[in-house]
Design a protein around this motif. Structure first.
Motif, PDB file in Angstrom:
ATOM      1  N   ASN A  24      47.047  36.302  37.067  1.00  0.00           N
ATOM      2  CA  ASN A  24      45.720  36.092  36.498  1.00  0.00           C
ATOM      3  C   ASN A  24      44.909  37.388  36.533  1.00  0.00           C
ATOM      4  N   PRO A  25      45.170  38.302  35.584  1.00  0.00           N
ATOM      5  CA  PRO A  25      44.488  39.598  35.603  1.00  0.00           C
ATOM      6  C   PRO A  25      42.964  39.492  35.528  1.00  0.00           C
ATOM      7  N   SER A  37      35.244  36.806  46.065  1.00  0.00           N
ATOM      8  CA  SER A  37      35.720  37.417  47.310  1.00  0.00           C
ATOM      9  C   SER A  37      37.242  37.474  47.370  1.00  0.00           C
ATOM     10  N   SER A  38      37.915  36.559  46.635  1.00  0.00           N
ATOM     11  CA  SER A  38      39.374  36.522  46.687  1.00  0.00           C
ATOM     12  C   SER A  38      39.922  35.644  45.571  1.00  0.00           C
ATOM     13  N   GLY A  39      41.216  35.763  45.366  1.00  0.00           N
ATOM     14  CA  GLY A  39      41.895  34.866  44.438  1.00  0.00           C
ATOM     15  C   GLY A  39      41.840  33.434  44.944  1.00  0.00           C
ATOM     16  N   ARG A  40      41.902  33.277  46.249  1.00  0.00           N
ATOM     17  CA  ARG A  40      41.846  31.923  46.836  1.00  0.00           C
ATOM     18  C   ARG A  40      40.511  31.258  46.514  1.00  0.00           C
ATOM     19  N   GLU A  41      39.425  32.046  46.582  1.00  0.00           N
ATOM     20  CA  GLU A  41      38.119  31.483  46.239  1.00  0.00           C
ATOM     21  C   GLU A  41      38.141  30.983  44.790  1.00  0.00           C
ATOM     22  N   HIS A  42      38.697  31.785  43.883  1.00  0.00           N
ATOM     23  CA  HIS A  42      38.780  31.361  42.487  1.00  0.00           C
ATOM     24  C   HIS A  42      39.629  30.105  42.349  1.00  0.00           C
ATOM     25  N   ARG A  52      45.841  27.087  36.759  1.00  0.00           N
ATOM     26  CA  ARG A  52      46.265  28.487  36.860  1.00  0.00           C
ATOM     27  C   ARG A  52      47.646  28.576  37.494  1.00  0.00           C
ATOM     28  N   ARG A  53      48.275  29.740  37.324  1.00  0.00           N
ATOM     29  CA  ARG A  53      49.667  29.925  37.726  1.00  0.00           C
ATOM     30  C   ARG A  53      49.800  31.057  38.745  1.00  0.00           C
ATOM     31  N   ILE A  54      50.968  31.120  39.368  1.00  0.00           N
ATOM     32  CA  ILE A  54      51.374  32.274  40.156  1.00  0.00           C
ATOM     33  C   ILE A  54      52.522  32.940  39.407  1.00  0.00           C
ATOM     34  N   ARG A  55      52.731  34.224  39.662  1.00  0.00           N
ATOM     35  CA  ARG A  55      53.789  34.980  38.979  1.00  0.00           C
ATOM     36  C   ARG A  55      54.693  35.605  40.028  1.00  0.00           C
ATOM     37  N   ILE A  56      55.984  35.291  39.943  1.00  0.00           N
ATOM     38  CA  ILE A  56      56.955  35.738  40.947  1.00  0.00           C
ATOM     39  C   ILE A  56      57.934  36.713  40.285  1.00  0.00           C
TER      40      ILE A  56
END
Length: 178
Positions: A24-25, A37-42, A52-56
């Motif tokens: 998620n750029p 503050s973080s991706g976790r907050e989003h 939303r997704r994660i990229r491995i």
């Protein structure tokens, strides 16, 4: 021909800050600019509901090594390039071309449609060039991803005006939303 899935839905169980920001750029930019503050907050505020997704990207380490060995004999001998650990970079020979280094804030990515999947299936034992590939959520063993930008799925960085491959190297060429 094998297909490797690089993205999957982010969940509480698989959430990883780095993988989430990589997928998620726009969120990564918001965190870098201090708007979050973080991706976790989003993820907690919006991402879960948005799907939303994660990229491995690490899933393609070994397949990429094999693909690079398959690509090497297809390369033209008259053009200089850099072999940068599983990535052939022809752009240093083309000053001013491309967006280097790194991934731009919003990565170019268009999904394959049924017609393109049909081509990939039809030429499953051959090689296909994806000219202007962008950043792919799927990585195929028999599809060479060519782009001006070094995305995690780019195999060869080069300008399409002077392709760095020997004649007759590919069974098919695709170019989607370029």
């Amino acid at each position: 021909m094998a297909m490797h899935v690089l993205e999957e839905p982010a969940t509480d169980a698989n959430f990883d800050e780095r993988l989430y920001l990589d997928a998620n750029p726009d969120v990564a930019s918001a965190v870098a600019e201090g708007r979050l503050s973080s991706g976790r907050e989003h993820f907690d505020l919006f991402g879960r509901g948005e799907g939303r997704r994660i990229r491995i990207s690490s899933r393609i380490r070994e397949p990429r090594k094999r693909k690079m060995e398959a690509i090497r004999p297809l390369l033209r001998r008259d053009l200089p390039y850099v072999d940068d650990e599983g990535f052939f970079d022809f752009l240093p020979a083309c000053p001013g071309v491309g967006s280097r280094p790194g991934v731009p804030p919003v990565a170019s990515s268009n999904s394959y449609d049924a017609g393109i999947f049909s081509i990939i299936d039809r030429f499953g034992s051959g090689m296909i060039l994806d000219c202007g590939a962008g950043r792919r959520p799927l990585y195929f063993d028999n599809v060479v991803n060519l782009d001006l930008v070094r995305y995690d799925t780019t195999d060869v960085a080069a300008a399409a005006e002077d392709l760095p491959f020997r004649d007759g190297s590919f069974d098919a060429v695709i170019s989607n939303s370029v």
